[in-house]
Design a protein around this motif. Structure first.
Motif, PDB file in Angstrom:
ATOM      1  N   ARG A  36      67.146  50.837  22.832  1.00 30.80           N
ATOM      2  CA  ARG A  36      67.369  49.420  22.553  1.00 30.80           C
ATOM      3  C   ARG A  36      66.096  48.726  22.089  1.00 30.80           C
ATOM      4  O   ARG A  36      66.135  47.757  21.346  1.00 30.80           O
ATOM      5  CB  ARG A  36      67.918  48.731  23.799  1.00 30.80           C
ATOM      6  CG  ARG A  36      69.336  49.128  24.159  1.00 30.80           C
ATOM      7  CD  ARG A  36      69.924  48.170  25.182  1.00 30.80           C
ATOM      8  NE  ARG A  36      69.147  48.140  26.408  1.00 30.80           N
ATOM      9  CZ  ARG A  36      69.317  48.985  27.426  1.00 30.80           C
ATOM     10  NH1 ARG A  36      70.224  49.954  27.341  1.00 30.80           N
ATOM     11  NH2 ARG A  36      68.583  48.886  28.531  1.00 30.80           N
ATOM     12  N   SER A  37      64.936  49.241  22.541  1.00 34.40           N
ATOM     13  CA  SER A  37      63.678  48.587  22.193  1.00 34.40           C
ATOM     14  C   SER A  37      63.213  48.918  20.789  1.00 34.40           C
ATOM     15  O   SER A  37      62.349  48.260  20.244  1.00 34.40           O
ATOM     16  CB  SER A  37      62.590  48.977  23.196  1.00 34.40           C
ATOM     17  OG  SER A  37      62.246  50.352  23.054  1.00 34.40           O
ATOM     18  N   GLN A  38      63.773  49.976  20.202  1.00 32.11           N
ATOM     19  CA  GLN A  38      63.368  50.376  18.861  1.00 32.11           C
ATOM     20  C   GLN A  38      64.031  49.490  17.810  1.00 32.11           C
ATOM     21  O   GLN A  38      65.252  49.351  17.789  1.00 32.11           O
ATOM     22  CB  GLN A  38      63.740  51.843  18.611  1.00 32.11           C
ATOM     23  CG  GLN A  38      62.907  52.833  19.392  1.00 32.11           C
ATOM     24  CD  GLN A  38      61.461  52.855  18.950  1.00 32.11           C
ATOM     25  OE1 GLN A  38      61.180  52.748  17.768  1.00 32.11           O
ATOM     26  NE2 GLN A  38      60.543  52.965  19.891  1.00 32.11           N
ATOM     27  N   GLN A  39      63.222  48.929  16.942  1.00 34.56           N
ATOM     28  CA  GLN A  39      63.737  48.101  15.861  1.00 34.56           C
ATOM     29  C   GLN A  39      63.664  48.883  14.560  1.00 34.56           C
ATOM     30  O   GLN A  39      62.598  49.403  14.206  1.00 34.56           O
ATOM     31  CB  GLN A  39      62.921  46.807  15.745  1.00 34.56           C
ATOM     32  CG  GLN A  39      62.960  45.936  16.986  1.00 34.56           C
ATOM     33  CD  GLN A  39      64.352  45.412  17.267  1.00 34.56           C
ATOM     34  OE1 GLN A  39      65.061  44.990  16.358  1.00 34.56           O
ATOM     35  NE2 GLN A  39      64.744  45.437  18.530  1.00 34.56           N
TER      36      GLN A  39
END
Length: 229
Positions: A13-16
């Motif tokens: 979820r933290s990866q953009q």
């Protein structure tokens, strides 16, 4: 949920995913596929006589693999140089996306002067000029080769011409040549002259041209589509 699964989910979820900056263009710089090597085939551009070999069988396979790998990526334009090996490398891509490649002459390969039609012969013979060329990181060591400053300026013009033909937010494929792509990458990073020399055949490097005209190298020499080689 266990701690491992929870950590994995949090990391995901933290990866953009990368997004182009506002007003920027992305250029996927592709080196042409492997060519047949020394040939008597030439093309004349103004006062220059330029070696113009076609792709080898391996080069055709590389072009097909490239088209397969990028078939689902959004591509807005395809650009090539006047030389046949770039047209042949772009052909599977152009068919997949139903696009007509456009020629930008300034993105062609460095002109090697007296060695234009015999570079590999001199290399195979161990010509000491070749060792000096790599040591000094300069094409100008070769007699009558294109001056480094002129080569650099020509490629900057080529990228500027490509940018003028695209809209902000668009992505283009530009099929070019080894020394040309190396010089573009050098300019984007402010590196020494031969820092990016010899990207592999059919490799892809990503150049971001920002809204203010500045360049940034996002990736270099991606050959993941050639996993079976």
């Amino acid at each position: 949920m266990g701690r491992a699964e929870d950590a994995e989910g949090l990391a995901h979820r933290s990866q953009q995913r990368y997004r182009l900056p506002d007003g920027a263009r992305q250029i996927i710089l592709v080196r042409h596929g492997a060519s047949i090597g020394p040939t008597l085939d030439i093309i004349e551009l103004g006062a220059l006589t330029i070696s113009d070999p076609v792709l080898s069988e391996d080069g055709q396979l590389q072009a097909d693999a490239l088209a397969h790998a990028y078939r689902e990526e959004r591509i807005d334009h395809i650009f090539v140089t006047p030389l046949r090996r770039t047209h042949q490398t772009a052909a599977p891509l152009a068919r997949a996306w139903a696009m007509e490649p456009r020629v930008i002459e300034d993105l062609r390969e460095v002109h090697l002067g007296d060695w234009e039609h015999a570079f590999y012969e001199h290399a195979a013979a161990g010509n000491p000029i070749l060792r000096r060329m790599y040591a000094e990181e300069s094409w100008e060591v070769i007699p009558n080769a294109e001056p480094m400053a002129a080569f650099a300026e020509r490629l900057r013009r080529g990228i500027e011409a490509l940018v003028a033909l695209t809209e902000p937010g668009e992505t283009s494929f530009a099929v070019s040549h080894g020394a040309a792509i190396a010089e573009i990458c050098r300019q984007a990073t402010g590196s020494r002259p031969f820092a990016f020399i010899s990207p592999e055949n059919s490799s892809a490097s990503r150049l971001i041209v920002n809204a203010d005209g500045s360049w940034r190298l996002r990736s270099f020499n991606d050959v993941s589509h050639l996993r079976g080689d």
